[in-house]
Scaffold this motif. Structure first.
Motif, mmCIF file in Angstrom:
data_model
loop_
_atom_site.group_PDB
_atom_site.id
_atom_site.type_symbol
_atom_site.label_atom_id
_atom_site.label_comp_id
_atom_site.label_asym_id
_atom_site.label_seq_id
_atom_site.Cartn_x
_atom_site.Cartn_y
_atom_site.Cartn_z
ATOM 1 N N LYS A 87 43.820 27.349 57.449
ATOM 2 C CA LYS A 87 43.579 26.051 58.071
ATOM 3 C C LYS A 87 42.108 25.896 58.463
ATOM 4 O O LYS A 87 41.438 26.863 58.824
ATOM 5 C CB LYS A 87 44.447 25.883 59.316
ATOM 6 C CG LYS A 87 45.937 25.799 59.036
ATOM 7 C CD LYS A 87 46.715 25.580 60.318
ATOM 8 C CE LYS A 87 48.213 25.477 60.047
ATOM 9 N NZ LYS A 87 48.979 25.288 61.298
ATOM 10 N N SER A 88 41.624 24.671 58.389
ATOM 11 C CA SER A 88 40.283 24.382 58.899
ATOM 12 C C SER A 88 40.360 24.230 60.411
ATOM 13 O O SER A 88 41.445 24.029 60.979
ATOM 14 C CB SER A 88 39.740 23.101 58.273
ATOM 15 O OG SER A 88 40.521 21.987 58.681
ATOM 16 N N LYS B 118 43.500 19.149 65.494
ATOM 17 C CA LYS B 118 44.401 17.988 65.390
ATOM 18 C C LYS B 118 45.820 18.359 65.801
ATOM 19 O O LYS B 118 46.529 17.554 66.427
ATOM 20 C CB LYS B 118 44.380 17.436 63.962
ATOM 21 C CG LYS B 118 43.112 16.665 63.621
ATOM 22 C CD LYS B 118 43.126 16.211 62.170
ATOM 23 C CE LYS B 118 41.845 15.453 61.831
ATOM 24 N NZ LYS B 118 41.800 15.050 60.400
ATOM 25 N N GLU B 119 46.248 19.580 65.471
ATOM 26 C CA GLU B 119 47.569 20.033 65.891
ATOM 27 C C GLU B 119 47.619 20.220 67.409
ATOM 28 O O GLU B 119 48.616 19.886 68.058
ATOM 29 C CB GLU B 119 47.919 21.344 65.195
ATOM 30 C CG GLU B 119 48.176 21.204 63.701
ATOM 31 C CD GLU B 119 48.458 22.535 63.038
ATOM 32 O OE1 GLU B 119 48.417 23.576 63.740
ATOM 33 O OE2 GLU B 119 48.722 22.552 61.814
ATOM 34 N N GLU C 191 32.627 19.145 60.713
ATOM 35 C CA GLU C 191 33.920 19.625 61.205
ATOM 36 C C GLU C 191 34.251 19.001 62.555
ATOM 37 O O GLU C 191 35.407 18.664 62.835
ATOM 38 C CB GLU C 191 33.903 21.154 61.314
ATOM 39 C CG GLU C 191 35.264 21.792 61.452
ATOM 40 C CD GLU C 191 36.098 21.743 60.172
ATOM 41 O OE1 GLU C 191 37.251 22.183 60.218
ATOM 42 O OE2 GLU C 191 35.614 21.243 59.134
ATOM 43 N N ASN D 160 35.397 15.522 61.843
ATOM 44 C CA ASN D 160 36.749 15.549 61.290
ATOM 45 C C ASN D 160 37.801 15.879 62.350
ATOM 46 O O ASN D 160 38.978 15.566 62.169
ATOM 47 C CB ASN D 160 36.846 16.562 60.152
ATOM 48 C CG ASN D 160 36.025 16.165 58.950
ATOM 49 O OD1 ASN D 160 35.730 14.990 58.745
ATOM 50 N ND2 ASN D 160 35.632 17.147 58.149
ATOM 51 N N SER D 161 37.363 16.518 63.439
ATOM 52 C CA SER D 161 38.286 16.906 64.507
ATOM 53 C C SER D 161 38.539 15.779 65.495
ATOM 54 O O SER D 161 39.416 15.885 66.361
ATOM 55 C CB SER D 161 37.734 18.118 65.276
ATOM 56 O OG SER D 161 37.529 19.222 64.423
ATOM 57 N N CYS E 134 41.532 31.349 61.889
ATOM 58 C CA CYS E 134 42.359 30.168 61.598
ATOM 59 C C CYS E 134 43.124 30.290 60.284
ATOM 60 O O CYS E 134 43.897 29.391 59.932
ATOM 61 C CB CYS E 134 41.481 28.904 61.559
ATOM 62 S SG CYS E 134 40.844 28.417 63.181
ATOM 63 N N SER F 85 39.296 21.758 62.099
ATOM 64 C CA SER F 85 39.712 20.394 62.405
ATOM 65 C C SER F 85 41.235 20.246 62.335
ATOM 66 O O SER F 85 41.837 19.534 63.147
ATOM 67 C CB SER F 85 39.036 19.395 61.469
ATOM 68 O OG SER F 85 39.340 19.666 60.115
ATOM 69 N N GLU F 86 41.866 20.938 61.386
ATOM 70 C CA GLU F 86 43.328 20.885 61.284
ATOM 71 C C GLU F 86 43.973 21.513 62.513
ATOM 72 O O GLU F 86 44.962 20.997 63.049
ATOM 73 C CB GLU F 86 43.793 21.608 60.020
ATOM 74 C CG GLU F 86 43.468 20.859 58.726
ATOM 75 C CD GLU F 86 43.807 21.658 57.490
ATOM 76 O OE1 GLU F 86 44.206 21.044 56.486
ATOM 77 O OE2 GLU F 86 43.683 22.910 57.530
#
Length: 256
Positions: A130-131, A137-138, A159, A162-163, A127, A133-134
């Motif tokens: 980026k995490s 989210k995308e 995580e 957060n996702s 990744c 979760s980021e």
């Protein structure tokens, strides 16, 4: 463990053998509490299939069906694509989820996961900055509707949380934290639900017979979860397969 805290098992020298995780699956004969028994004798279910309805497949299916109650058209993220995570994928697919994202550090799990309903894949080690979760989210335009943690690491639990989508996202934690670490969540991420689940919310007495019936009616496939079979004398090979990431479920035959 029995209710009085003792062990039912003894070795050949009469020494106490303690139970592992409150189950002792490697004993040919035992006395068990009636509360731990589920009668499926009236179902013509082979033992090598019935054993798969213990913790693992039942846990994942229950998490998708009962704990999360996945809805048609929803998005799902699954952290860890072992037997539990793949069973979550099966349950989510049957509920009509349109995007089922698998998260695993083993790239081979994507091809395996496709057979169980995984549509997209994220390897945390690729990744970049980026995490996970980021990235999720995308992929989901804001976060997954349902997230499942199936490993047992507090960092992954956070995580997964957060996702999830802000406002109504639901995270189901199935993994048992392997290091005893505390779970820390950002209190500003409001409007999300976290469920700590045992056995996926399955009630063994009533639900396992239903799962057995689904298998017999061909509404549930168990064969795909069986990757190896070994005799009891080769039980260490089963653990090797597991540690090498080659095994989903290994059937251990008690027969000599």
């Amino acid at each position: 463990m029995p209710r009085d805290g003792t062990s039912r098992f003894r070795d050949m020298n009469g020494q106490t053998v303690y139970h592992f995780f409150c189950v002792s699956s490697f004993s040919e004969y035992s006395v068990v509490d009636v509360a731990h028994l589920v009668n499926i004798n009236h179902y013509p279910l082979p033992p090598e299939k019935a054993c798969l309805l213990s913790c693992g497949i039942s846990t994942g299916l229950g998490a998708a069906w009962k704990e999360a109650d996945v809805e048609e058209g929803s998005t799902v993220a699954i952290f860890g694509l072992g037997a539990v995570g793949l069973a979550v994928a099966v349950g989510a697919k049957q509920r009509g989820a349109t995007k089922i994202i698998g998260v695993d550090i083993n790239d081979e799990k994507f091809e395996i996961g496709k057979r169980f309903g995984i549509t997209d894949f994220v390897n945390p080690s690729t990744c970049g900055d980026k995490s996970v979760s980021e990235v999720i989210k995308e992929m989901t335009n804001g976060g997954a509707d349902y997230c499942f943690e199936c490993i047992g690491l507090s960092s992954l639990m956070a995580e997964a949380f957060n996702s999830s989508r802000n406002g109504w996202g639901k995270t189901v934690i199935l993994g048992v934290e392997m290091h005893g670490s505390q779970l820390t969540l950002n209190p500003y991420l409001l409007g999300r639900t976290v469920i700590l689940s045992l056995f996926g919310g399955i009630k063994p007495k009533s639900d396992i017979p239903l799962l057995a019936n689904k298998y017999l009616d061909k509404d549930l496939s168990l064969e795909g979860f069986i990757t190896h079979e070994v005799p009891f004398k080769d039980i260490n090979k089963a653990f090797d397969y597991l540690q090498q990431g080659k095994s989903l479920r290994c059937i251990i035959n008690m027969d000599p």
